[in-house]
Design an enzyme around this catalytic site. Structure first.
Site, PDB file in Angstrom:
ATOM      1  N   GLY A   1      -6.389  28.560  -9.105  1.00 30.64           N
ATOM      2  CA  GLY A   1      -5.575  28.037 -10.204  1.00 30.64           C
ATOM      3  C   GLY A   1      -6.033  26.651 -10.612  1.00 30.64           C
ATOM      4  O   GLY A   1      -7.238  26.387 -10.706  1.00 30.64           O
TER       5      GLY A   1
ATOM      6  N   HIS B   1      -1.853  18.755  -0.804  1.00 30.26           N
ATOM      7  CA  HIS B   1      -0.560  18.061  -0.850  1.00 30.26           C
ATOM      8  C   HIS B   1      -0.006  18.137   0.577  1.00 30.26           C
ATOM      9  O   HIS B   1      -0.191  19.150   1.260  1.00 30.26           O
ATOM     10  CB  HIS B   1       0.369  18.764  -1.847  1.00 30.26           C
ATOM     11  CG  HIS B   1       1.739  18.149  -1.978  1.00 30.26           C
ATOM     12  ND1 HIS B   1       1.994  16.808  -1.773  1.00 30.26           N
ATOM     13  CD2 HIS B   1       2.940  18.708  -2.294  1.00 30.26           C
ATOM     14  CE1 HIS B   1       3.292  16.577  -1.968  1.00 30.26           C
ATOM     15  NE2 HIS B   1       3.881  17.713  -2.273  1.00 30.26           N
TER      16      HIS B   1
ATOM     17  N   GLU C   1       9.142  12.060  -7.933  1.00 27.73           N
ATOM     18  CA  GLU C   1       9.761  13.224  -8.584  1.00 27.73           C
ATOM     19  C   GLU C   1      11.282  13.113  -8.601  1.00 27.73           C
ATOM     20  O   GLU C   1      11.921  13.419  -9.602  1.00 27.73           O
ATOM     21  CB  GLU C   1       9.354  14.507  -7.844  1.00 27.73           C
ATOM     22  CG  GLU C   1       7.887  14.861  -8.025  1.00 27.73           C
ATOM     23  CD  GLU C   1       7.388  15.903  -7.031  1.00 27.73           C
ATOM     24  OE1 GLU C   1       6.204  16.224  -7.082  1.00 27.73           O
ATOM     25  OE2 GLU C   1       8.167  16.381  -6.194  1.00 27.73           O
TER      26      GLU C   1
ATOM     27  N   GLU D   1      11.102  10.602 -32.446  1.00 23.64           N
ATOM     28  CA  GLU D   1      11.112   9.176 -32.105  1.00 23.64           C
ATOM     29  C   GLU D   1      10.928   8.970 -30.601  1.00 23.64           C
ATOM     30  O   GLU D   1      10.224   8.060 -30.156  1.00 23.64           O
ATOM     31  CB  GLU D   1      12.454   8.569 -32.567  1.00 23.64           C
ATOM     32  CG  GLU D   1      12.702   7.124 -32.144  1.00 23.64           C
ATOM     33  CD  GLU D   1      11.793   6.131 -32.874  1.00 23.64           C
ATOM     34  OE1 GLU D   1      11.230   6.498 -33.917  1.00 23.64           O
ATOM     35  OE2 GLU D   1      11.652   4.996 -32.367  1.00 23.64           O
TER      36      GLU D   1
HETATM   37  P1  NDP Z   1      -1.639  27.036  -8.953  1.00 24.17           P
HETATM   38  O1  NDP Z   1      -0.249  27.372  -9.332  1.00 24.17           O
HETATM   39  O2  NDP Z   1      -2.582  26.718 -10.058  1.00 24.17           O
HETATM   40  O3  NDP Z   1      -2.222  28.213  -8.050  1.00 24.17           O
HETATM   41  C1  NDP Z   1      -2.637  29.391  -8.597  1.00 24.17           C
HETATM   42  C2  NDP Z   1      -3.279  30.209  -7.514  1.00 24.17           C
HETATM   43  O4  NDP Z   1      -2.299  30.508  -6.516  1.00 24.17           O
HETATM   44  C3  NDP Z   1      -3.793  31.513  -8.043  1.00 24.17           C
HETATM   45  O5  NDP Z   1      -4.963  31.849  -7.347  1.00 24.17           O
HETATM   46  C4  NDP Z   1      -2.664  32.463  -7.745  1.00 24.17           C
HETATM   47  O6  NDP Z   1      -3.159  33.734  -7.422  1.00 24.17           O
HETATM   48  C5  NDP Z   1      -2.074  31.911  -6.474  1.00 24.17           C
HETATM   49  N1  NDP Z   1      -0.621  32.166  -6.376  1.00 24.17           N
HETATM   50  C6  NDP Z   1       0.322  31.847  -7.285  1.00 24.17           C
HETATM   51  N2  NDP Z   1       1.557  32.196  -6.859  1.00 24.17           N
HETATM   52  C7  NDP Z   1       1.377  32.772  -5.646  1.00 24.17           C
HETATM   53  C8  NDP Z   1       2.249  33.348  -4.691  1.00 24.17           C
HETATM   54  N3  NDP Z   1       3.576  33.400  -4.899  1.00 24.17           N
HETATM   55  N4  NDP Z   1       1.713  33.839  -3.553  1.00 24.17           N
HETATM   56  C9  NDP Z   1       0.383  33.776  -3.336  1.00 24.17           C
HETATM   57  N5  NDP Z   1      -0.488  33.235  -4.205  1.00 24.17           N
HETATM   58  C10 NDP Z   1      -0.017  32.745  -5.349  1.00 24.17           C
HETATM   59  O7  NDP Z   1      -1.641  25.900  -7.826  1.00 24.17           O
HETATM   60  P2  NDP Z   1      -2.072  24.386  -7.994  1.00 24.17           P
HETATM   61  O8  NDP Z   1      -3.550  24.311  -8.108  1.00 24.17           O
HETATM   62  O9  NDP Z   1      -1.221  23.722  -9.012  1.00 24.17           O
HETATM   63  O10 NDP Z   1      -1.633  23.824  -6.557  1.00 24.17           O
HETATM   64  C11 NDP Z   1      -2.408  24.065  -5.398  1.00 24.17           C
HETATM   65  C12 NDP Z   1      -2.215  22.900  -4.442  1.00 24.17           C
HETATM   66  O11 NDP Z   1      -2.718  21.720  -5.063  1.00 24.17           O
HETATM   67  C13 NDP Z   1      -0.763  22.612  -4.100  1.00 24.17           C
HETATM   68  O12 NDP Z   1      -0.706  22.187  -2.767  1.00 24.17           O
HETATM   69  C14 NDP Z   1      -0.399  21.459  -5.032  1.00 24.17           C
HETATM   70  O13 NDP Z   1       0.653  20.641  -4.538  1.00 24.17           O
HETATM   71  C15 NDP Z   1      -1.717  20.703  -5.033  1.00 24.17           C
HETATM   72  N6  NDP Z   1      -1.927  19.834  -6.195  1.00 24.17           N
HETATM   73  C16 NDP Z   1      -1.806  20.353  -7.457  1.00 24.17           C
HETATM   74  C17 NDP Z   1      -2.082  19.568  -8.553  1.00 24.17           C
HETATM   75  C18 NDP Z   1      -2.150  20.189  -9.918  1.00 24.17           C
HETATM   76  O14 NDP Z   1      -3.031  19.829 -10.683  1.00 24.17           O
HETATM   77  N7  NDP Z   1      -1.282  21.135 -10.255  1.00 24.17           N
HETATM   78  C19 NDP Z   1      -2.405  18.141  -8.422  1.00 24.17           C
HETATM   79  C20 NDP Z   1      -2.622  17.732  -7.049  1.00 24.17           C
HETATM   80  C21 NDP Z   1      -2.347  18.552  -5.989  1.00 24.17           C
HETATM   81  P3  NDP Z   1      -3.190  34.962  -8.434  1.00 24.17           P
HETATM   82  O15 NDP Z   1      -4.486  34.924  -9.132  1.00 24.17           O
HETATM   83  O16 NDP Z   1      -3.153  36.114  -7.525  1.00 24.17           O
HETATM   84  O17 NDP Z   1      -1.985  34.814  -9.312  1.00 24.17           O
END
Ligand code: NDP
Length: 328
Positions: free
Chosen positions: A28, A109, A196, A227
């Site tokens: 992700g 995290h 947060e 605004e």
């Molecule tokens: P995402 O939401 O982007 O993760 C998506 C990935 O996780 C996909 O591969 C998805 O798989 C899988 N996924 C989603 N839901 C589930 C579930 N319920 N069970 C299993 N797999 C799942 O995650 P982030 O990248 O936002 O976050 C990842 C880590 O990075 C966290 O620890 C977060 O705190 C940390 N972080 C995030 C930041 C950000 O930019 N958002 C910033 C700094 C740290 P599928 O393809 O199968 O759906």
């Protein structure tokens, strides 16, 4: 006291990761950015994807994509880059059974480590490299030759090499280029949750109150949204705060505005709020918030769902739709 040091690019080496396989679990926001950056840094990267919505993206980016269990078994360094709430179950089901002594686990995290929701076996290194930036920017900055800063920490040092591994990861994703903050999991987790639950919670409430008070007084809702945030002036002000400082940027506003801000700030946010902020910090530091949130998860998020439904039913949502139509 929460101690830290800043580590720069020339203080870190990729050497501890050479010849090893990075298994990135989840593709992700962070998964894609970190996997691409590490591959461009010359490391071997494979992807473990839990379901299938992001699988195509990883294949298109030319990665070998395996199941989570397969990737965890093949990887030497395993990155848990799925949402924090999903990590515990995935870890127990597919990762922990495939861990070998000498492996390293990497978190972006500290939440699950700090509150002991995930406890790794003793023979495994556990480190945190937590970018302070959204994934797309982690990639974009890297491609421009820069990077996103990150908080780093060693949580468990089984091999005696955990610090070197952590620094090598920070270097490989581009973070040491701008200086990595090496401290503790507590520092990262608690400051993040406080922002947060106190700072951003208060800001959202302040914006909501602004809307409600002005609309009640007869101002058009879509103009109030425009605004308050829609014009993007607020976003620009925040960019200037980062560039020249919270009070440094004040000179960019008229003197009337400066006087209004400084003379009224402590009236609209009275001193008692300090104790409310302190109470939020206490809930975080004692684990009270983490227990409440874990209970929410176990019950299927009933309060969270209610709060989200209430937010999505607020008149702000209609006003925003009108504002965007107005801008077309
Ligand atoms: P995402 O939401 O982007 O993760 C998506 C990935 O996780 C996909 O591969 C998805 O798989 C899988 N996924 C989603 N839901 C589930 C579930 N319920 N069970 C299993 N797999 C799942 O995650 P982030 O990248 O936002 O976050 C990842 C880590 O990075 C966290 O620890 C977060 O705190 C940390 N972080 C995030 C930041 C950000 O930019 N958002 C910033 C700094 C740290 P599928 O393809 O199968 O759906």
């Amino acid at each position: 006291m929460y101690e830290y040091e800043i580590i720069r690019d020339d203080q870190a080496s990729l050497e501890p990761l050479l010849g090893k396989t990075m298994a990135v679990i989840g593709y992700g926001n962070q998964g894609q950015a970190q996997a691409l950056n590490m591959r461009d840094s010359g490391l071997t990267v494979i992807i473990g994807n839990p379901r299938d919505s992001y699988l195509e993206r990883a294949v298109k980016d030319d990665f070998e994509v395996l199941t989570v269990a397969e990737a965890a078994a093949r990887g030497d360094v395993i990155f848990l880059l799925v949402p924090d709430e999903a990590q515990k179950a995935l870890f127990q089901e597919a990762i922990e059974p495939n861990l070998q002594p000498g492996n390293a686990l990497v978190f972006a995290h500290g939440y699950n480590l700090h509150y002991e929701l995930i406890v790794a076996p003793p023979g495994v290194d556990v480190v945190m490299v937590a970018p302070r930036m959204i994934g797309v920017k982690v990639r974009e900055l890297f491609e421009k030759g820069s990077g996103a800063s990150s908080y780093c920490a060693v949580h468990q040092d089984a091999s005696g090499q955990a610090r070197q591994i952590m620094l090598a990861i920070a270097k490989a994703i581009g973070s040491t280029r701008v200086g990595s903050i090496v401290g503790s999991v507590a520092l990262e987790t608690e400051i993040d949750l406080f922002m947060e639950q106190a700072t951003w919670a208060a800001m959202v409430q302040v914006l909501k109150l602004t809307f409600e008070v002005l609309v009640e007084a007869g101002f058009p809702p879509e103009i109030v949204c425009h605004e308050t945030w829609g014009s993007r002036e607020a976003a620009e002000i925040f960019a200037e705060v980062a560039r020249i400082g919270l009070f440094g940027q004040m000179g960019l506003h008229s003197q009337t505005s400066q006087y209004g801000q400084m003379s009224r700030g402590e009236v609209v946010i009275p001193e008692e709020v300090r104790d409310l902020f302190r109470a939020r910090l206490k809930e975080i530091q004692t684990g009270q918030f983490a227990r409440e949130w874990e209970m929410e998860r176990l019950l299927g998020y009933p309060v969270f769902r209610k709060l989200r439904a209430r937010a999505l039913a607020h008149p702000i949502n209609d006003a925003e739709r009108k504002m965007w139509e107005m801008e077309e």
